[in-house]
Design an enzyme around this catalytic site. Structure first.
Site, PDB file in Angstrom:
ATOM      1  N   LYS A 127     -66.052  13.800 -36.701  1.00  0.00           N
ATOM      2  CA  LYS A 127     -65.151  14.428 -35.944  1.00  0.00           C
ATOM      3  C   LYS A 127     -64.070  14.812 -36.944  1.00  0.00           C
ATOM      4  CE  LYS A 127     -62.391  16.545 -32.923  1.00  0.00           C
ATOM      5  NZ  LYS A 127     -60.922  15.983 -32.843  1.00  0.00           N
ATOM      6  N   SER A 135     -63.981  17.189 -29.291  1.00  0.00           N
ATOM      7  CA  SER A 135     -63.376  18.445 -30.040  1.00  0.00           C
ATOM      8  C   SER A 135     -63.104  19.352 -29.024  1.00  0.00           C
ATOM      9  CB  SER A 135     -63.871  19.038 -31.053  1.00  0.00           C
ATOM     10  OG  SER A 135     -63.455  20.226 -31.598  1.00  0.00           O
ATOM     11  N   GLY A 158     -55.311   6.713 -19.693  1.00  0.00           N
ATOM     12  CA  GLY A 158     -54.558   7.621 -20.701  1.00  0.00           C
ATOM     13  C   GLY A 158     -54.913   9.036 -20.110  1.00  0.00           C
ATOM     14  N   ARG A 167     -50.827   4.219 -18.172  1.00  0.00           N
ATOM     15  CA  ARG A 167     -49.608   3.192 -18.661  1.00  0.00           C
ATOM     16  C   ARG A 167     -48.621   3.460 -17.571  1.00  0.00           C
ATOM     17  NH1 ARG A 167     -46.349   2.730 -23.956  1.00  0.00           N
ATOM     18  NH2 ARG A 167     -45.969   5.142 -23.463  1.00  0.00           N
ATOM     19  N   ASN A 201     -58.542  10.828 -31.326  1.00  0.00           N
ATOM     20  CA  ASN A 201     -58.396  11.121 -32.947  1.00  0.00           C
ATOM     21  C   ASN A 201     -58.498   9.836 -33.629  1.00  0.00           C
ATOM     22  OD1 ASN A 201     -59.598  13.693 -32.956  1.00  0.00           O
ATOM     23  ND2 ASN A 201     -57.452  14.574 -32.933  1.00  0.00           N
ATOM     24  N   ALA A 216     -53.598   8.134 -30.812  1.00  0.00           N
ATOM     25  CA  ALA A 216     -54.320   7.304 -31.848  1.00  0.00           C
ATOM     26  C   ALA A 216     -53.323   6.500 -32.534  1.00  0.00           C
ATOM     27  CB  ALA A 216     -54.997   8.351 -32.850  1.00  0.00           C
ATOM     28  N   GLU A 241     -62.354  22.774 -40.021  1.00  0.00           N
ATOM     29  CA  GLU A 241     -61.417  23.685 -39.274  1.00  0.00           C
ATOM     30  C   GLU A 241     -60.205  24.224 -40.179  1.00  0.00           C
ATOM     31  OE1 GLU A 241     -60.496  21.902 -35.254  1.00  0.00           O
ATOM     32  OE2 GLU A 241     -58.418  22.315 -35.918  1.00  0.00           O
ATOM     33  N   TYR A 242     -59.672  23.386 -40.974  1.00  0.00           N
ATOM     34  CA  TYR A 242     -58.649  23.361 -41.820  1.00  0.00           C
ATOM     35  C   TYR A 242     -59.051  24.618 -42.723  1.00  0.00           C
ATOM     36  CZ  TYR A 242     -55.305  19.543 -40.833  1.00  0.00           C
ATOM     37  OH  TYR A 242     -54.356  18.556 -40.264  1.00  0.00           O
ATOM     38  N   GLY A 302     -56.984  13.400 -21.325  1.00  0.00           N
ATOM     39  CA  GLY A 302     -57.526  12.396 -20.455  1.00  0.00           C
ATOM     40  C   GLY A 302     -57.744  13.059 -19.139  1.00  0.00           C
ATOM     41  N   HIS A 320     -65.333  17.741 -39.061  1.00  0.00           N
ATOM     42  CA  HIS A 320     -65.148  18.739 -38.242  1.00  0.00           C
ATOM     43  C   HIS A 320     -63.789  19.344 -38.457  1.00  0.00           C
ATOM     44  CE1 HIS A 320     -63.560  20.472 -34.699  1.00  0.00           C
ATOM     45  NE2 HIS A 320     -64.645  21.156 -34.531  1.00  0.00           N
ATOM     46  N   ASN A 321     -62.597  18.574 -38.185  1.00  0.00           N
ATOM     47  CA  ASN A 321     -61.227  19.038 -38.370  1.00  0.00           C
ATOM     48  C   ASN A 321     -61.100  19.526 -39.676  1.00  0.00           C
ATOM     49  OD1 ASN A 321     -61.230  17.927 -35.737  1.00  0.00           O
ATOM     50  ND2 ASN A 321     -59.136  17.185 -36.004  1.00  0.00           N
ATOM     51  N   ARG A 379     -62.485  11.535 -74.079  1.00  0.00           N
ATOM     52  CA  ARG A 379     -62.324  10.145 -73.345  1.00  0.00           C
ATOM     53  C   ARG A 379     -62.806   9.228 -74.355  1.00  0.00           C
ATOM     54  NH1 ARG A 379     -65.517   8.814 -69.259  1.00  0.00           N
ATOM     55  NH2 ARG A 379     -64.434   7.483 -68.228  1.00  0.00           N
TER      56      ARG A 379
HETATM   57  P1  NBP Z   1     -51.198  12.006 -26.505  1.00  0.00           P
HETATM   58  O1  NBP Z   1     -51.743  12.015 -27.778  1.00  0.00           O
HETATM   59  O2  NBP Z   1     -49.954  12.949 -26.290  1.00  0.00           O
HETATM   60  O3  NBP Z   1     -50.997  10.570 -25.920  1.00  0.00           O
HETATM   61  C1  NBP Z   1     -50.127  10.361 -24.584  1.00  0.00           C
HETATM   62  C2  NBP Z   1     -51.050   9.150 -23.929  1.00  0.00           C
HETATM   63  O4  NBP Z   1     -51.162   7.981 -24.576  1.00  0.00           O
HETATM   64  C3  NBP Z   1     -50.362   8.946 -22.501  1.00  0.00           C
HETATM   65  O5  NBP Z   1     -51.130   8.730 -21.603  1.00  0.00           O
HETATM   66  C4  NBP Z   1     -49.395   7.808 -22.785  1.00  0.00           C
HETATM   67  O6  NBP Z   1     -49.152   6.817 -21.677  1.00  0.00           O
HETATM   68  C5  NBP Z   1     -50.538   6.935 -23.648  1.00  0.00           C
HETATM   69  N1  NBP Z   1     -49.760   5.964 -24.380  1.00  0.00           N
HETATM   70  C6  NBP Z   1     -49.085   5.872 -25.496  1.00  0.00           C
HETATM   71 BR1  NBP Z   1     -48.382   7.306 -26.278  1.00  0.00          BR
HETATM   72  N2  NBP Z   1     -48.648   4.376 -25.892  1.00  0.00           N
HETATM   73  C7  NBP Z   1     -49.395   3.637 -25.199  1.00  0.00           C
HETATM   74  C8  NBP Z   1     -49.585   2.411 -25.022  1.00  0.00           C
HETATM   75  N3  NBP Z   1     -48.834   1.633 -25.897  1.00  0.00           N
HETATM   76  N4  NBP Z   1     -50.452   1.641 -24.009  1.00  0.00           N
HETATM   77  C9  NBP Z   1     -50.973   2.531 -23.300  1.00  0.00           C
HETATM   78  N5  NBP Z   1     -50.959   4.050 -23.236  1.00  0.00           N
HETATM   79  C10 NBP Z   1     -50.220   4.542 -24.287  1.00  0.00           C
HETATM   80  O7  NBP Z   1     -52.436  12.682 -25.402  1.00  0.00           O
HETATM   81  P2  NBP Z   1     -53.588  13.617 -25.572  1.00  0.00           P
HETATM   82  O8  NBP Z   1     -52.613  14.955 -26.210  1.00  0.00           O
HETATM   83  O9  NBP Z   1     -53.990  13.816 -24.360  1.00  0.00           O
HETATM   84  O10 NBP Z   1     -54.300  13.148 -26.372  1.00  0.00           O
HETATM   85  C11 NBP Z   1     -55.209  12.154 -26.358  1.00  0.00           C
HETATM   86  C12 NBP Z   1     -55.963  11.687 -27.565  1.00  0.00           C
HETATM   87  O11 NBP Z   1     -56.953  12.894 -27.583  1.00  0.00           O
HETATM   88  C13 NBP Z   1     -55.228  11.569 -28.764  1.00  0.00           C
HETATM   89  O12 NBP Z   1     -55.764  10.500 -29.742  1.00  0.00           O
HETATM   90  C14 NBP Z   1     -55.281  12.903 -29.368  1.00  0.00           C
HETATM   91  O13 NBP Z   1     -55.382  12.898 -30.748  1.00  0.00           O
HETATM   92  C15 NBP Z   1     -56.915  13.038 -29.064  1.00  0.00           C
HETATM   93  N6  NBP Z   1     -57.029  14.690 -29.053  1.00  0.00           N
HETATM   94  C16 NBP Z   1     -56.343  15.622 -28.757  1.00  0.00           C
HETATM   95  C17 NBP Z   1     -56.529  16.863 -28.518  1.00  0.00           C
HETATM   96  C18 NBP Z   1     -55.799  17.964 -28.157  1.00  0.00           C
HETATM   97  O14 NBP Z   1     -56.047  19.273 -28.249  1.00  0.00           O
HETATM   98  N7  NBP Z   1     -54.479  17.601 -27.673  1.00  0.00           N
HETATM   99  C19 NBP Z   1     -57.925  17.298 -29.072  1.00  0.00           C
HETATM  100  C20 NBP Z   1     -58.826  16.288 -29.465  1.00  0.00           C
HETATM  101  C21 NBP Z   1     -58.439  14.998 -29.466  1.00  0.00           C
HETATM  102  P3  NBP Z   1     -47.695   7.178 -20.926  1.00  0.00           P
HETATM  103  O15 NBP Z   1     -47.977   8.390 -20.041  1.00  0.00           O
HETATM  104  O16 NBP Z   1     -47.628   5.940 -20.230  1.00  0.00           O
HETATM  105  O17 NBP Z   1     -46.813   7.534 -21.791  1.00  0.00           O
END
Ligand code: NBP
Length: 477
Positions: free
Chosen positions: A182, A128, A9, A33, A102, A76, A189-190, A14, A185-186, A447
Site C-alpha cells: 500500500k 486504497s 473507527g 470511541r 495507513n 494511524a 501515486e505521487y 470506517g 502504491h501511494n 573512493r
Molecule cells: P481519521 O484518520 O480522521 O481518524 C478518525 C478516527 O480515529 C475516528 O473514528 C476517531 O475516533 C478515531 N480515533 C482517534 Br483520532 N484516536 C483514537 C483513539 N486513541 N482511540 C480510538 N479511536 C481513535 O479517519 P479516516 O479519514 O476515516 O481514516 C481512517 C484510516 O484510514 C486512517 O488510518 C487513514 O490514514 C486511512 N485511510 C484513509 C483514506 C482516506 O481517503 N481518508 C484512504 C485510505 C486509508 P473519535 O470519533 O472518537 O475521534
C-alpha cells in the site's frame, strides 16, 4: 444474532467500509470511541443493512462471531496501538484484528509479532480508494498469516472492487507485506501526479495553452494508452472554473503541495533497501520544494533563460504529442522502480509477493487504477523473474518509440526553464540502466584514492587498492 465482521473507527473510511459490508449482506458490528459517530451511522444508514452498534469495546467484541474479525479504521500511529490493546484484552486465541488504516509497515510487523505471541492474528491491510472506494469497492492489500486470510479473505474479496469479475484483493504476503505494498502504491501515486503536473506545466508555459484547453488535451489522452483515473480527474480539475472569481480553479489554489507521509516512507524504505526510486523521490522532493515559500520568494529574481527561447508557433501539435509520449515513458520507469522496491522487500523479508497479482489488484478501486496495469500483469505472467519491467518486450518497444520525444521534451523544458524533475530523472534512469559502462568506475577510483576503499577490476577476480600517495603500485586487498 452475532456479527460476521466488525468495524471500529467510524470516521469517513470506517463508516463507508461498514456500509459496504452491510450492502453485501453481512451483519456488521460497529463501534467508535465517541459514541455520537455510531449513533450518526445508525441514524443515517441503519436501513441499508444489518448493523449491530456497540457503545463499548467489550460489547463490540462480544457481538462478533468467532473467530472474531474486527477491522480498525482509526488515525494511524498511537491511536491504532491504543485500539489494538483495547480489543486484544477481550479477544480469544484465533481471533483477528485487522488494521485497515495507513500504518507504517514497520509498525505492522511489530504489532503482528506481538499479537502472535498472544495467539491473535493481526492482519495489516492496505485499503486504497478513499471514501468512494471504501463504500463501493476499494483495492484491498491484506498482509498477515495465510491462515487468517482463509477465513477473512472471502469477505474482503466480496467488498473489493471488481475488474473483469476479478476482485481487487489478494493475500499479499505475511506480516507487513500488505501495508508495504500500500505504501509503494501511494508512492507511485505521487509520481503519477508529479508527471501529470509537469506535463500540464510544460504545455502551459511553452505553448500558452489555457487550463480549459489543457483539460481537453488530458481528456483526449484518456482515450489512449494513458487511460487512468488520475488522467481523467486531471481533465476535471483543469476544466473547473472557480465560482467566486470566474478564474480557472487551478489558478486560485495556493501552489504548495502537502503530504501525509506515505510517499516519504516509500523513499525512506527505498534508501534502506538500496533501490533507486527516483520517480517517487523527485515527486516527494518537488512537493517539499513547493512548500518553501520564503526561499521561493527570495529566488524569484534569479536569472532564467532568454524569453525568446520559447518554442516557435507551429510546433504546438508536435510538443503536445511529445509530452504525451514523455509522460508515458516516465510512467513506465516510475512503475518499474516501484515494482523493483516490492521485489527487493519481498526478498529481504521473505514475503514471496506475486508482483503480477499486485498489478491486478490495482486495476480497480484505487487511485492509480489504469489500463496500463494490465500490461504490467502480462509482463510478469510472461516472465515471473523479469529483472526490470523496462525489458519486457511490450514496454521496451514502447520506450523505444517514445524516447526521441522524451529527449526533446526534457531538452525543451531545460531550454525554457520549466522544471521537469520527473521526466528528466526518469530519462536519466533509463539511460543509466542502458549504459555499457558507467562513470561509477571513476567514483570507485576516487573512493580508493582518498579512503582506500578498494575496487574490483574488469579483468581479474578480487579486490584491489592502489598506493596513491606513494609509487602508485597496485596491491591485492
Ligand atoms: P481519521 O484518520 O480522521 O481518524 C478518525 C478516527 O480515529 C475516528 O473514528 C476517531 O475516533 C478515531 N480515533 C482517534 Br483520532 N484516536 C483514537 C483513539 N486513541 N482511540 C480510538 N479511536 C481513535 O479517519 P479516516 O479519514 O476515516 O481514516 C481512517 C484510516 O484510514 C486512517 O488510518 C487513514 O490514514 C486511512 N485511510 C484513509 C483514506 C482516506 O481517503 N481518508 C484512504 C485510505 C486509508 P473519535 O470519533 O472518537 O475521534
Amino acid at each position: 444474532e452475532k456479527a460476521d465482521i466488525g468495524v471500529t473507527g467510524l470516521a469517513t473510511m470506517g463508516r463507508n467500509l461498514a456500509r459496504n459490508f452491510a450492502h453485501h449482506g453481512y451483519v456488521v458490528a460497529v463501534h467508535n470511541r465517541t459514541e455520537e459517530r455510531t449513533r450518526q451511522l445508525m441514524d443515517d444508514h441503519a436501513g441499508e443493512g444489518a448493523f449491530l452498534p456497540s457503545g463499548s469495546v467489550e460489547e463490540f467484541v462480544a457481538s462478533l462471531n468467532r473467530p472474531r474479525k474486527a477491522i480498525i479504521m482509526v488515525k494511524a500511529g498511537a491511536p491504532t496501538d491504543a485500539v489494538i490493546e483495547e480489543l486484544a484484552a477481550y479477544m480469544e486465541p484465533g481471533d483477528m484484528i485487522i488494521d485497515g488504516g495507513n500504518a507504517n509497515y514497520e509498525d505492522t510487523r511489530r504489532r503482528e509479532a506481538a499479537l502472535k505471541e498472544r495467539g491473535l492474528h493481526f492482519v495489516g491491510t492496505g485499503i486504497s480508494g478513499g471514501e468512494e472506494g471504501a463504500l463501493n469497492g476499494p483495492s484491498i492489500m491484506p498482509g498477515g498469516a495465510a491462515e487468517a486470510y482463509k477465513t477473512l479473505g472471502p469477505l474482503l474479496e466480496d467488498i473489493a472492487a471488481k475488474v473483469d469479475g476479478t476482485p481487487c484483493c489478494v493475500h499479499v504476503g505475511p506480516d507487513g507485506a500488505g501495508h508495504f505494498v500500500k505504501m509503494v502504491h501511494n508512492g507511485i501515486e505521487y509520481s503519477d501526479m508529479q508527471l501529470i503536473a509537469e506535463s500540464y506545466d510544460l504545455l502551459r508555459q511553452a505553448l500558452g495553452l489555457s487550463p480549459a484547453e489543457l483539460a481537453e488535451i488530458f481528456r483526449e489522452w484518456n482515450r489512449g494508452e494513458l487511460e487512468s483515473y488520475l488522467i481523467e480527474i486531471t481533465a476535471e480539475v483543469l476544466g473547473h472554473v472557480d465560482a467566486a472569481t470566474g478564474r480557472p480553479f487551478v489558478d486560485v489554489v495556493v501552489d504548495q503541495a502537502e503530504q501525509k507521509g506515505t510517499g516519504r516512507w516509500t523513499v525512506q524504505s527505498a534508501l534502506d533497501l538500496g533501490v533507486p526510486v527516483t520517480g517517487i523521490a523527485e515527486a516527494v522532493f518537488s512537493r517539499a520544494l513547493s512548500g518553501h515559500p520564503d526561499q521561493r520568494a527570495a529566488a524569484r529574481g534569479l536569472a532564467g533563460p532568454d524569453a525568446t527561447a520559447k518554442p516557435e508557433a507551429g510546433v504546438h501539435a508536435d510538443l503536445v504529442e511529445d509530452v504525451r509520449r514523455a509522460l508515458y515513458a516516465s510512467k513506465i520507469v516510475a512503475y518499474a522502480q516501484g515494482f523493483d522496491q516490492m521485489a527487493e522487500a519481498s526478498k529481504e523479508y521473505g514475503w514471496d509477493i506475486d508482483l503480477g497479482a499486485m498489478a491486478t489488484i490495482w486495476r480497480g478501486g484505487c487511485i492509480i487504477r489504469a489500463r496500463f496495469l494490465d500490461r504490467i500483469r502480462a509482463a510478469y505472467d510472461a516472465d515471473r523473474k523479469l529483472p526490470t519491467l523496462l525489458v519486457d518486450p511490450t514496454f521496451a518497444s514502447a520506450l523505444s518509440e517514445a524516447q526521441d520525444a522524451w529527449r526533446r521534451v526534457v531538452a525543451t523544458a531545460a531550454t525554457i526553464g520549466v522544471p521537469t524533475p520527473g521526466f528528466s530523472s526518469a530519462l536519466a534512469y533509463y539511460d543509466g540502466l542502458r549504459r555499457d559502462r558507467l562513470p561509477a568506475a571513476l567514483v570507485q577510483g576516487l573512493r580508493d584514492f582518498f579512503g582506500a576503499h578498494t575496487y574490483r577490476r574488469v579483468d581479474r577476480e578480487g579486490s584491489f587498492h592502489t598506493d596513491w600517495s606513494a609509487d602508485r603500485t597496485e596491491h591485492s586487498a
